[in-house]
Design a protein around this motif. Structure first.
Motif, PDB file in Angstrom:
ATOM      1  N   PHE A  32       9.257   2.032  10.004  1.00 27.91           N
ATOM      2  CA  PHE A  32       8.542   1.688   8.423  1.00 27.91           C
ATOM      3  C   PHE A  32       7.543   2.871   8.052  1.00 27.91           C
ATOM      4  N   GLN A  33       7.293   3.151   6.971  1.00 26.54           N
ATOM      5  CA  GLN A  33       6.572   4.379   6.688  1.00 26.54           C
ATOM      6  C   GLN A  33       5.456   4.129   5.491  1.00 26.54           C
ATOM      7  N   VAL A  34       4.514   4.986   5.510  1.00 25.93           N
ATOM      8  CA  VAL A  34       3.510   5.049   4.078  1.00 25.93           C
ATOM      9  C   VAL A  34       4.435   4.999   3.087  1.00 25.93           C
ATOM     10  N   GLY A  35       4.004   4.153   2.014  1.00 24.14           N
ATOM     11  CA  GLY A  35       4.424   3.898   0.748  1.00 24.14           C
ATOM     12  C   GLY A  35       5.113   2.334   0.903  1.00 24.14           C
ATOM     13  N   ASP A  36       5.584   2.038   1.905  1.00 24.32           N
ATOM     14  CA  ASP A  36       6.348   0.652   2.007  1.00 24.32           C
ATOM     15  C   ASP A  36       5.497  -0.459   1.674  1.00 24.32           C
ATOM     16  N   ARG A  37       6.155  -1.339   0.853  1.00 28.04           N
ATOM     17  CA  ARG A  37       5.468  -2.679   0.808  1.00 28.04           C
ATOM     18  C   ARG A  37       5.510  -3.565   2.182  1.00 28.04           C
ATOM     19  N   LEU A  38       4.455  -4.022   2.738  1.00 26.90           N
ATOM     20  CA  LEU A  38       4.557  -4.855   3.640  1.00 26.90           C
ATOM     21  C   LEU A  38       4.070  -6.291   3.525  1.00 26.90           C
ATOM     22  N   GLU A  39       4.620  -7.228   4.186  1.00 24.98           N
ATOM     23  CA  GLU A  39       4.320  -8.646   4.273  1.00 24.98           C
ATOM     24  C   GLU A  39       3.571  -8.824   5.705  1.00 24.98           C
ATOM     25  N   ILE A  40       2.406  -9.363   5.674  1.00 23.89           N
ATOM     26  CA  ILE A  40       1.529  -9.552   6.900  1.00 23.89           C
ATOM     27  C   ILE A  40       1.879 -11.225   7.061  1.00 23.89           C
ATOM     28  N   ARG A  47       0.300 -12.209   3.376  1.00 23.82           N
ATOM     29  CA  ARG A  47      -0.393 -11.493   2.613  1.00 23.82           C
ATOM     30  C   ARG A  47       0.732 -10.186   2.427  1.00 23.82           C
ATOM     31  N   ILE A  48       0.474  -9.633   1.108  1.00 28.46           N
ATOM     32  CA  ILE A  48       1.333  -8.248   0.878  1.00 28.46           C
ATOM     33  C   ILE A  48       0.481  -7.238   0.612  1.00 28.46           C
ATOM     34  N   VAL A  49       0.914  -6.243   1.266  1.00 30.56           N
ATOM     35  CA  VAL A  49       0.047  -4.848   1.072  1.00 30.56           C
ATOM     36  C   VAL A  49       0.872  -3.624   0.941  1.00 30.56           C
ATOM     37  N   GLU A  50       0.278  -2.821   0.231  1.00 33.11           N
ATOM     38  CA  GLU A  50       0.996  -1.241   0.188  1.00 33.11           C
ATOM     39  C   GLU A  50       0.530  -0.671   1.219  1.00 33.11           C
ATOM     40  N   LEU A  51       1.417  -0.063   2.187  1.00 33.82           N
ATOM     41  CA  LEU A  51       0.879   0.840   3.105  1.00 33.82           C
ATOM     42  C   LEU A  51       0.717   2.201   2.546  1.00 33.82           C
ATOM     43  N   THR A  52      -0.811   2.649   2.451  1.00 33.56           N
ATOM     44  CA  THR A  52      -1.303   3.719   1.926  1.00 33.56           C
ATOM     45  C   THR A  52      -1.761   4.682   3.068  1.00 33.56           C
ATOM     46  N   GLN A  73      -1.823   2.558  13.894  1.00 36.96           N
ATOM     47  CA  GLN A  73      -2.758   2.024  13.369  1.00 36.96           C
ATOM     48  C   GLN A  73      -2.780   1.854  11.768  1.00 36.96           C
ATOM     49  N   ILE A  74      -2.983   0.764  11.222  1.00 35.91           N
ATOM     50  CA  ILE A  74      -2.963   0.769   9.744  1.00 35.91           C
ATOM     51  C   ILE A  74      -4.180   0.016   9.269  1.00 35.91           C
ATOM     52  N   PRO A  75      -4.717   0.520   7.959  1.00 34.43           N
ATOM     53  CA  PRO A  75      -5.902  -0.222   7.472  1.00 34.43           C
ATOM     54  C   PRO A  75      -5.532  -1.842   7.111  1.00 34.43           C
ATOM     55  N   LEU A  76      -6.384  -2.732   7.712  1.00 34.87           N
ATOM     56  CA  LEU A  76      -6.072  -4.195   7.473  1.00 34.87           C
ATOM     57  C   LEU A  76      -7.030  -5.054   7.546  1.00 34.87           C
ATOM     58  N   GLN A  77      -7.646  -5.693   6.364  1.00 35.49           N
ATOM     59  CA  GLN A  77      -8.919  -6.547   6.703  1.00 35.49           C
ATOM     60  C   GLN A  77      -8.755  -7.732   7.240  1.00 35.49           C
ATOM     61  N   GLY A  78      -9.372  -8.390   8.098  1.00 32.37           N
ATOM     62  CA  GLY A  78      -9.206  -9.839   8.531  1.00 32.37           C
ATOM     63  C   GLY A  78      -8.862  -9.680   9.903  1.00 32.37           C
ATOM     64  N   GLU A  79      -8.733 -11.053  10.573  1.00 36.00           N
ATOM     65  CA  GLU A  79      -8.807 -11.155  12.003  1.00 36.00           C
ATOM     66  C   GLU A  79      -7.048 -11.815  12.119  1.00 36.00           C
ATOM     67  N   LEU A  80      -6.117 -10.856  12.206  1.00 39.32           N
ATOM     68  CA  LEU A  80      -4.767 -11.069  12.098  1.00 39.32           C
ATOM     69  C   LEU A  80      -4.044 -10.700  13.412  1.00 39.32           C
ATOM     70  N   LYS A  82      -1.750 -11.128  16.470  1.00 35.97           N
ATOM     71  CA  LYS A  82      -0.945 -12.042  17.008  1.00 35.97           C
ATOM     72  C   LYS A  82       0.091 -12.230  15.517  1.00 35.97           C
ATOM     73  N   GLY A  83      -0.273 -11.549  14.331  1.00 34.50           N
ATOM     74  CA  GLY A  83       0.657 -11.790  13.423  1.00 34.50           C
ATOM     75  C   GLY A  83       1.732 -10.888  13.425  1.00 34.50           C
ATOM     76  N   MET A  84       2.686 -10.940  12.512  1.00 36.88           N
ATOM     77  CA  MET A  84       3.881 -10.230  12.455  1.00 36.88           C
ATOM     78  C   MET A  84       3.882  -9.322  11.130  1.00 36.88           C
ATOM     79  N   VAL A  85       4.580  -8.293  11.076  1.00 38.71           N
ATOM     80  CA  VAL A  85       4.718  -7.215   9.916  1.00 38.71           C
ATOM     81  C   VAL A  85       6.063  -7.296   9.637  1.00 38.71           C
ATOM     82  N   ALA A  86       6.481  -7.343   8.269  1.00 41.82           N
ATOM     83  CA  ALA A  86       7.950  -7.245   7.762  1.00 41.82           C
ATOM     84  C   ALA A  86       7.709  -6.092   6.610  1.00 41.82           C
TER      85      ALA A  86
END
Length: 89
Positions: A32-40, A47-52, A73-80, A82-86
């Motif tokens: 995956f790469q910067v600019g991708d839309r990710l679902e945490i 939640r859905i984030v755009e990777l900046t 490492q990516i910026p991501l707020q919250g205690e997440l 054991k989560g997965m990223v798509a």
């Protein structure tokens, strides 16, 4: 946030192994790469984030997480931990 995935057009890209101070460490499984839309995907809600931005474990900016065997490492707020990223494809 929602309790189910928004789209069936996704690719699993990694696991969140640690999340602290607004930074999540991802064990990369697929590219995956910067600019991708990710679902945490996390039991507390999705939640859905755009990777900046993204960094390697040495703190250097990188634009691509090439695949299995890497950690980033990516910026991501919250205690997440054991989560997965798509990523949306």
């Amino acid at each position: 946030m929602q309790g189910h995935s928004e789209s069936t057009r996704q690719q699993y890209v990694g696991d969140i192994v640690n999340c602290a101070n607004g930074i999540a460490e991802i064990d990369v499984k697929n590219k995956f790469q910067v600019g991708d839309r990710l679902e945490i995907i996390h039991p507390s809600g999705n939640r859905i984030v755009e990777l900046t931005e993204m960094k390697n474990l040495e703190g250097e900016a990188v634009s691509v997480a090439p695949g299995s065997g890497h950690r980033v490492q990516i910026p991501l707020q919250g205690e997440l931990a054991k989560g997965m990223v798509a990523r949306f494809i």
